[in-house]
Scaffold this motif. Sequence first.
Motif, PDB file in Angstrom:
ATOM      1  N   ALA A   1       3.431   4.505  11.189  1.00  0.00           N
ATOM      2  CA  ALA A   1       4.386   5.191  12.191  1.00  0.00           C
ATOM      3  C   ALA A   1       5.479   5.555  12.177  1.00  0.00           C
ATOM      4  O   ALA A   1       6.111   7.112  12.351  1.00  0.00           O
ATOM      5  N   HIS A   2       5.493   6.503   9.980  1.00  0.00           N
ATOM      6  CA  HIS A   2       6.388   6.689  10.088  1.00  0.00           C
ATOM      7  C   HIS A   2       5.475   8.849   9.445  1.00  0.00           C
ATOM      8  O   HIS A   2       4.545   8.066   9.298  1.00  0.00           O
TER       9      HIS A   2
ATOM     10  N   CYS B   1       1.039  13.131   5.120  1.00  0.00           N
ATOM     11  CA  CYS B   1       0.058  13.019   3.788  1.00  0.00           C
ATOM     12  C   CYS B   1      -1.379  11.837   4.282  1.00  0.00           C
ATOM     13  O   CYS B   1      -1.751  12.961   3.930  1.00  0.00           O
ATOM     14  N   ALA B   2      -1.473  11.275   5.635  1.00  0.00           N
ATOM     15  CA  ALA B   2      -2.957  10.101   5.574  1.00  0.00           C
ATOM     16  C   ALA B   2      -3.662  11.697   5.993  1.00  0.00           C
ATOM     17  O   ALA B   2      -4.995  11.882   5.457  1.00  0.00           O
ATOM     18  N   GLN B   3      -3.174  12.469   6.732  1.00  0.00           N
ATOM     19  CA  GLN B   3      -3.917  13.515   7.984  1.00  0.00           C
ATOM     20  C   GLN B   3      -4.056  14.883   6.594  1.00  0.00           C
ATOM     21  O   GLN B   3      -5.512  15.036   6.294  1.00  0.00           O
ATOM     22  N   ARG B   4      -3.420  14.670   5.368  1.00  0.00           N
ATOM     23  CA  ARG B   4      -4.064  16.580   5.089  1.00  0.00           C
ATOM     24  C   ARG B   4      -4.664  15.009   3.308  1.00  0.00           C
ATOM     25  O   ARG B   4      -5.890  15.554   3.399  1.00  0.00           O
ATOM     26  N   LEU B   5      -4.367  13.989   3.120  1.00  0.00           N
ATOM     27  CA  LEU B   5      -5.603  13.486   2.144  1.00  0.00           C
ATOM     28  C   LEU B   5      -7.194  13.037   3.231  1.00  0.00           C
ATOM     29  O   LEU B   5      -7.829  13.533   2.234  1.00  0.00           O
TER      30      LEU B   5
ATOM     31  N   MET C   1       0.696   8.847  19.250  1.00  0.00           N
ATOM     32  CA  MET C   1       2.184   8.564  18.245  1.00  0.00           C
ATOM     33  C   MET C   1       3.239   9.184  19.027  1.00  0.00           C
ATOM     34  O   MET C   1       4.336   9.106  19.566  1.00  0.00           O
ATOM     35  N   SER C   2       2.954  10.895  19.322  1.00  0.00           N
ATOM     36  CA  SER C   2       4.066  11.740  19.959  1.00  0.00           C
ATOM     37  C   SER C   2       3.949  11.768  21.261  1.00  0.00           C
ATOM     38  O   SER C   2       4.046  12.623  21.948  1.00  0.00           O
ATOM     39  N   GLY C   3       2.764  10.681  22.117  1.00  0.00           N
ATOM     40  CA  GLY C   3       2.523  10.524  23.915  1.00  0.00           C
ATOM     41  C   GLY C   3       2.116  11.613  24.265  1.00  0.00           C
ATOM     42  O   GLY C   3       2.151  12.070  24.906  1.00  0.00           O
ATOM     43  N   LYS C   4       0.823  12.206  23.372  1.00  0.00           N
ATOM     44  CA  LYS C   4       0.174  12.552  23.675  1.00  0.00           C
ATOM     45  C   LYS C   4      -1.584  12.819  23.934  1.00  0.00           C
ATOM     46  O   LYS C   4      -1.334  11.593  23.450  1.00  0.00           O
ATOM     47  N   PRO C   5      -2.049  12.770  24.803  1.00  0.00           N
ATOM     48  CA  PRO C   5      -3.509  12.113  24.892  1.00  0.00           C
ATOM     49  C   PRO C   5      -4.237  12.423  23.795  1.00  0.00           C
ATOM     50  O   PRO C   5      -3.646  13.589  23.014  1.00  0.00           O
TER      51      PRO C   5
ATOM     52  N   SER D   1       0.887  -1.502  -0.327  1.00  0.00           N
ATOM     53  CA  SER D   1      -0.477  -0.026   0.174  1.00  0.00           C
ATOM     54  C   SER D   1       1.353   1.018   0.233  1.00  0.00           C
ATOM     55  O   SER D   1       0.674   2.174  -0.660  1.00  0.00           O
ATOM     56  N   TYR D   2       1.748   1.289   1.044  1.00  0.00           N
ATOM     57  CA  TYR D   2       3.149   2.628   0.706  1.00  0.00           C
ATOM     58  C   TYR D   2       3.224   3.074  -0.597  1.00  0.00           C
ATOM     59  O   TYR D   2       3.488   3.263  -1.103  1.00  0.00           O
TER      60      TYR D   2
END
Length: 143
Positions: free
Chosen positions: A68-69, A75-79, A105-109, A38-39
Amino acid sequence: MSRTKKISLIISIFYQADQDVRLKNMGYDAMDRQDKKSYALALLILKNHLKLRPTDAFYLAMLLHHTAHHTWMMCAQRLAEFAAQKQCRNGDWLAKAVFDRRLIMSGKPQRYGTQYKINKQTGEMELCEMEGGDDFYQKPKIN
């Protein structure tokens, strides 16, 4: 068949294969193999075909948001945001899910309550930590 329709068909085939692997619980190795395919597909399409239909953007975001990249996640966020802006079915939910996933993933809630984890003691699914605590929880709508 036009180039855009061919690309849409290829994206939908990959999306369905991705969902089959996950929904049929075929195991981590099968998911990993499918994710790598897929990637590679997403990279090829995004490098060579900038005009996407909202549904194609949604499907590509679904394919990419399991990574996790950081670059693929952005890119997924923008799409997903593009799909949501174009009123694509479930686009708003996916944009929120990718945002929550990035926070975790950045350690935040998380903010929107879309991400779950397995409780190591009970083995059951539970909501990941929420920004502002459990009282803040606002389940996103799936349309």
